[in-house]
Design an enzyme around this catalytic site. Sequence first.
Site, mmCIF file in Angstrom:
data_model
loop_
_atom_site.group_PDB
_atom_site.id
_atom_site.type_symbol
_atom_site.label_atom_id
_atom_site.label_comp_id
_atom_site.label_asym_id
_atom_site.label_seq_id
_atom_site.Cartn_x
_atom_site.Cartn_y
_atom_site.Cartn_z
ATOM 1 N N HIS A 140 0.866 -1.186 0.000
ATOM 2 C CA HIS A 140 0.000 0.000 0.000
ATOM 3 C C HIS A 140 0.896 1.226 0.000
ATOM 4 O O HIS A 140 1.758 1.349 0.877
ATOM 5 C CB HIS A 140 -0.832 0.052 1.285
ATOM 6 C CG HIS A 140 -1.911 -0.973 1.327
ATOM 7 N ND1 HIS A 140 -3.240 -0.649 1.475
ATOM 8 C CD2 HIS A 140 -1.865 -2.318 1.220
ATOM 9 C CE1 HIS A 140 -3.955 -1.748 1.465
ATOM 10 N NE2 HIS A 140 -3.148 -2.779 1.319
ATOM 11 N N TYR A 197 -6.054 -7.626 -2.731
ATOM 12 C CA TYR A 197 -6.114 -6.418 -3.561
ATOM 13 C C TYR A 197 -5.399 -6.608 -4.894
ATOM 14 O O TYR A 197 -4.660 -7.566 -5.088
ATOM 15 C CB TYR A 197 -5.582 -5.186 -2.817
ATOM 16 C CG TYR A 197 -4.191 -5.211 -2.226
ATOM 17 C CD1 TYR A 197 -3.958 -5.626 -0.925
ATOM 18 C CD2 TYR A 197 -3.095 -4.739 -2.959
ATOM 19 C CE1 TYR A 197 -2.685 -5.581 -0.364
ATOM 20 C CE2 TYR A 197 -1.816 -4.688 -2.404
ATOM 21 C CZ TYR A 197 -1.623 -5.123 -1.103
ATOM 22 O OH TYR A 197 -0.367 -5.070 -0.552
#
Length: 376
Positions: free
Chosen positions: A47, A213
């Site tokens: 991230h 993700y």
Amino acid sequence: MKRETRIAIIGAGLGGATAAALLQREGFRARVYEQARSFERIGAGIHVSANVMKVLRHMDADHRLSQIGIHPDVFTSRKWDTGEVLFELPLGNIGEQKYGASYITVHRYDLHAAILEKIQPGTIEFGRRLTNAEFDGTVVHLRFGDGSVVDADVVIGADGVNSKVREAVVGPSASRFTGAVAHRAMYPSTLLGGMKVRNCTKWWGPSSHILIYYIEQSREEIYLVTSAKGDWHSQASWEFCSREELASAFEGFHPEVRKVIETAPEVTKWPILDIEPIDTWSKGRLVLLGDACHAMMPYMASGAAMAIEDAALLARCLLRSDDYTNAFALYQTSRMPRVTKVHRISAENTFLRSPTDPTWVFGYDATSVPLGLQQQ
Ligand SMILES: Cc1cc2nc3c(=O)[nH]c(=O)nc-3n(C[C@H](O)[C@H](O)[C@H](O)COP(=O)(O)OP(=O)(O)OC[C@H]3O[C@@H](n4cnc5c(N)ncnc54)[C@H](O)[C@@H]3O)c2cc1C
């Protein structure tokens, strides 16, 4: 500090590479010594939150990464079994306006490559494993595994959780296995046979969790990373793990999670390590950043973010101070409260589980925040 000061950075990971790029940009003589012979594209996502994007923007390293990485519209927290949505944090344009930069998820290798590109060619020496750092009253002698010795005026220890430079700063201090392992898998999303998966979801279980993700705008590859209770007896930094072992750790999870796990062609397993918090990050001409001084649980997805912010603040402190002693003191005062707070909340594993305002994390700008003690 004088630009001709010889700065040696140990470790060309995310923090060390950022420090090198930022110091060279300001005209400092920084060289980097990295134990690896090269960096491989191993299957890991990351991230890159707005606070990191601001440092990358300052280095002019954000543009291409922003084109590759996916910009999730929301970060979703869901209950492990029913799939109930516990919280949705708006990202995308809303997040960009609120936090001052975008939030992306990307292949870790692509983030690293974007930073490494900003370092002057020929200034990273690969295959150089630091074994010892000694100060003789004038300079620091750095000894490497290949028998070579390099002298430096200032040494930045960006050598990760098992830092050798940390040993020279605070004495022997081994990393600790936290009792949790992280499984990772990355594979073509076509294998899911058309099943739709949200851009960025954390599934919260009673004693484990899994994040799923995408790492590219094309959504061609899907990535999963977990934390589950486990054992670790090996010296290796990771191992292959069977899909069955991963599946059994996530028994009873929602069918969407089960499908993503059961489709994974190859799974790896990593020990989650941290270190006993230390209250001094420098000694003489040596200073630490990133995991070397505050390795933490990865439960806020902020370990690399803290390393990159450290690098930005340390570069600013060196630029502004007359000597390294003042620079290191200002750096530690500026960084310690924020890092301590992130360390604590990461260990609690509560961040974004329920309605949370993360402006204090994502809104921070390491390139312009006032130096010195700040309210967190
Ligand atoms: C499962 C998992 C998921 C994570 N996800 C995220 C995320 O989404 N977002 C986030 O911000 N963080 C995340 N993190 C945390 C993040 O990966 C680390 O905090 C970050 O990599 C620390 O950066 P660093 O530069 O301090 O150290 P590292 O990236 O570990 O770099 C250290 C470098 O030093 C080199 N080195 C080590 N010893 C020596 C030596 N003796 N001589 C020379 N070189 C040496 C190493 O080879 C390495 O290149 C995650 C961590 C884990 C375990």
